[in-house]
Design an enzyme around this catalytic site. Structure first.
Site, mmCIF file in Angstrom:
data_model
loop_
_atom_site.group_PDB
_atom_site.id
_atom_site.type_symbol
_atom_site.label_atom_id
_atom_site.label_comp_id
_atom_site.label_asym_id
_atom_site.label_seq_id
_atom_site.Cartn_x
_atom_site.Cartn_y
_atom_site.Cartn_z
ATOM 1 N N VAL A 9 -6.759 44.359 16.579
ATOM 2 C CA VAL A 9 -6.588 43.642 15.314
ATOM 3 C C VAL A 9 -6.185 42.221 15.665
ATOM 4 O O VAL A 9 -5.189 42.007 16.361
ATOM 5 C CB VAL A 9 -5.517 44.299 14.426
ATOM 6 C CG1 VAL A 9 -5.365 43.524 13.126
ATOM 7 C CG2 VAL A 9 -5.881 45.745 14.129
ATOM 8 N N ASN A 46 -18.921 37.628 36.949
ATOM 9 C CA ASN A 46 -19.935 37.928 37.964
ATOM 10 C C ASN A 46 -20.769 36.712 38.334
ATOM 11 O O ASN A 46 -20.233 35.671 38.677
ATOM 12 C CB ASN A 46 -20.795 39.109 37.500
ATOM 13 C CG ASN A 46 -19.979 40.369 37.319
ATOM 14 O OD1 ASN A 46 -18.970 40.558 37.986
ATOM 15 N ND2 ASN A 46 -20.390 41.234 36.410
ATOM 16 N N GLY A 52 -3.452 38.481 23.241
ATOM 17 C CA GLY A 52 -2.215 38.236 22.509
ATOM 18 C C GLY A 52 -1.373 37.116 23.080
ATOM 19 O O GLY A 52 -1.725 36.473 24.069
#
Length: 522
Positions: free
Chosen positions: A242, A444, A495
Site C-alpha cells: 500500500v 542485470n 518506505g
C-alpha cells in the site's frame, strides 16, 4: 593554471575495478569503481553499487530460494571477473562522456557472451543425444516407459485450464550480466563528474542530445506505507504493497513530512487495534501459542525489506477504512490531501489448478471477475489513483477491458506484467494491452542508453514511466538521478525506513533544493 587546463587532454578511462559487496538485505552484489587518466595522472573518479533483483516469489519453496541464492552468488563472481579482466581492457582509453560508444561496446560484448552460452548448450545437447543413441543400440529388455511417456497423460488439460493462458517464463539472466549494467552506470556517473554537472543533468543532456532543459520536474514519490505479506496468516492476499502519493500542489519536502505524519498515526492505530505483528511465532491457523495468557508488552515494530511496516488483514475494506481513520485523526482526507496506490502483484495469486486468482484465503475469482471487482473497488474508494499489476500479463483480454473501463479513473501500471525490457526495445510494445505506464528497473544487463531509448518509446505511446527500486537495494543513489534526468512521472523507492531507501529520498530532496535554487524546478 585553470586557463591552461582547458587545453589539456580530456580524461579517459584507465582502469575499472569490480568487487563483490553486500546489498541492503545482505545478498551479494557488484560494485564497480572507475579510474581515469586526468592530466597524465591516474585518478579515482567514482563508484556505483548495482542493486540485486530476484524474481523468486515470497511463497517459494526453500530449495528454490537456496538455488536462487547460489545462482546469484555465481553471477556476482562472474561479473567481478568480467569487469576486472575483459571490460577493463576493452574500455581503456575511452572518454567517459561518450556514453553511446561505451554502451554499444558493452552491448556487443554481452551479445557475444549470449552466443557463447548458446553454443555451449548446443554442444552439450549434441553430446547427450550421442550418448542416448549409443544406449539405444545396445541389446536390452523391452524399454520401460520413459519420463516423457509417463508425463504424457497428465499433460492433457481440462477445458477450464485451457482457458487460462500459462505463465510466460521469466527472462533468464545470463550469469555475470550485472557487469554490463554496473559498468554502464559507472561510466555515466564518471561522465557527469568530469563534466562538472550533476548526474541527473548529465542524463537529461544525453536524452535530449546535449540540449540543456530550461525546466525540470521531479517525479512524484510512491512511498510504501504497508507491506502485506502474501504468506502471512491473515486472509487478504490481493494487496502486496500500500503506497501513498502526495498531491502535486505540495513540494516534495512537504509531501514527505505529511507521509511521515500518516505513518506515525497509522503505527499508533495499528498498535491500539492489535494489528501490529508480535515477535513470537503463530500457528498456521493464526492463533497464538500463548492463548489464554496476557498479551505481551508493546510489540516490536517489524520493518520489511521494503522499509515499511509489515502487517496483514482479512479483507481490503478493513485495511482502507483503517487508513482513512488514521488520516482523519490528523485532519487529512484521502483523495484530497493524499492519494493511494496499491501493488496487487496478481502474478503471485494465480491458482493454476483452478484457473483463478486467490484474492482472499479460500476465495477465488476468474480474470473477468477480477475486472468487475476492481471497478467496484474504485467506486467505493475513489482515492485509489493507481493499481500496479492488477492482472497477470498473460490475461491480455482482461487488461484491455480494465484499461478501457478504468483508464480514466486511475493509473493501471505494469511492473511484472510488463513485457521484458529486452523484448520491449525490439518490439516497442509494452503489452498487447494498453496500460497507463510501466515500472522500469535498472538491473542485470540494462544499460543507461536502454533506459533513454525506452523512456522515449513510452513517451511516444503516451505511457508514463515509473522507475522502481529492486528488492535488494543498496545505498547507491544513482537511481534517483536517473529518474529525474529521464523525466519519470513516479519514483517507487519503498518506505521511509532502512538506510538504503532513506538515502534515495534524501537525494531527491537535495535535487529539489538544487533545482529550486537554480530557478529550474517546474
Amino acid at each position: 593554471a585553470n586557463y591552461l587546463s582547458k587545453f589539456s587532454k580530456a580524461p579517459v578511462i584507465c582502469k575499472l575495478v569490480g568487487r563483490k559487496v553486500l546489498d541492503g538485505v545482505g545478498q551479494p552484489t557488484l560494485e564497480v569503481e572507475l579510474y581515469c587518466t586526468v592530466k597524465n595522472c591516474e585518478k579515482r573518479i567514482c563508484s556505483i553499487v548495482i542493486a540485486s533483483h530476484s524474481q523468486i516469489p515470497e511463497n517459494a519453496f526453500p530449495e528454490t530460494i537456496e538455488a536462487d541464492e547460489k545462482e546469484r552468488n555465481d553471477s556476482v563472481c562472474t561479473a567481478v571477473e568480467w569487469v576486472n579482466e575483459s571490460l577493463n581492457t576493452m574500455l581503456r582509453d575511452l572518454e567517459p562522456t561518450d556514453q553511446c560508444q561505451a554502451d554499444r561496446m558493452l552491448g556487443e560484448y554481452f551479445a557475444n557472451k549470449v552466443e557463447e552460452k548458446k553454443e555451449r548448450e548446443k554442444q552439450e545437447q549434441e553430446g547427450k543425444e550421442e550418448e542416448a543413441t549409443v544406449t539405444l543400440t545396445l541389446p536390452s529388455c523391452p524399454p520401460a516407459p520413459t519420463s516423457k511417456q509417463k508425463r504424457g497423460k497428465p499433460e492433457k488439460m481440462s477445458g477450464e485450464e485451457k482457458r487460462i493462458p500459462p505463465a510466460e517464463p521469466a527472462e533468464p539472466a545470463l550469469c555475470g550480466s550485472l557487469a554490463i549494467g554496473g559498468t554502464s552506470l559507472v561510466i555515466a556517473k564518471a561522465g557527469a563528474t568530469v563534466s562538472h554537472v550533476p548526474l541527473y543533468l548529465h542524463i537529461a543532456l544525453l536524452k535530449r542530445g546535449q540540449e540543456s532543459p530550461k525546466e525540470m520536474a521531479l517525479p512524484l514519490p510512491m512511498v510504501t506505507l504497508l507491506n502485506c505479506e502474501k504468506n502471512s496468516p491473515a486472509k487478504l492476499k490481493l494487496v502486496k504493497e500500500v503506497m501513498l502519493i502526495p498531491p502535486v500542489g505540495l513540494s516534495l519536502k512537504q509531501g514527505i513530512e505529511r507521509i511521515l505524519d500518516i505513518q506515525k498515526e497509522m503505527t499508533r492505530v495499528l498498535e491500539s487495534t492489535g494489528k501490529m505483528p508480535y515477535p513470537q511465532a503463530e500457528s498456521k491457523r493464526g492463533k497464538s501459542h500463548n492463548s489464554g495468557k496476557k498479551p505481551p508488552p508493546l510489540p516490536l515494530k517489524r520493518i520489511s525489506h521494503l522499509g515499511c511496516l509489515t502487517t496483514g488483514y482479512d479483507n481490503l475494506e478493513q485495511l482502507l477504512l483503517l487508513m482513512q481513520t488514521a488520516c482523519s485523526n490528523i485532519g487529512l482526507v484521502l483523495g484530497t490531501d493524499m492519494y493511494v496506490a496499491i501493488n496487487c502483484a496478481a502474478h503471485e495469486l494465480m491458482d493454476y489448478d483452478r484457473g483463478k486468482y486467490e484474492i482472499i484465503t479460500g476465495m477465488f475469482k476468474s480474470p473477468d471477475e477480477m475486472v468487475a471487482m476492481y471497478v467496484e473497488m474504485l467506486d467505493d474508494f475513489p482515492f485509489i489513483i493507481a493499481l500496479i499489476d492488477p492482472l497477470r500479463k498473460e490475461d491480455r483480454v482482461q487488461w484491455s477491458t480494465i484499461c478501457s473501463t478504468l483508464g480514466s479513473k486511475c493509473y493501471l501500471i505494469a511492473e511484472d506484467a510488463a513485457t521484458q525490457i529486452s523484448k520491449l526495445k525490439t518490439d516497442q510494445n509494452i503489452n498487447v494491452a494498453k496500460c497507463s505506464g510501466v515500472v522500469l528497473k535498472y538491473i542485470n544487463q540494462t544499460k543507461v542508453s536502454d533506459l533513454i531509448e525506452l523512456t522515449g518509446i513510452l513517451d511516444g505511446q503516451s505511457c508514463i514511466t515509473i522507475l522502481g527500486s529492486p528488492d535488494g537495494e543498496s545505498s547507491d543513489e544513482s537511481l534517483v538521478d536517473l529518474a529525474v534526468g529521464l523525466g519519470a512521472r513516479f519514483l517507487k523507492l519503498g518506505g521511509l525506513s532502512r538506510g538504503e531507501r532513506v538515502a534515495k529520498y534524501n537525494r531527491l530532496l537535495a535535487i529539489e533544493e538544487e533545482l529550486a535554487a537554480n530557478g529550474t524546478l517546474r
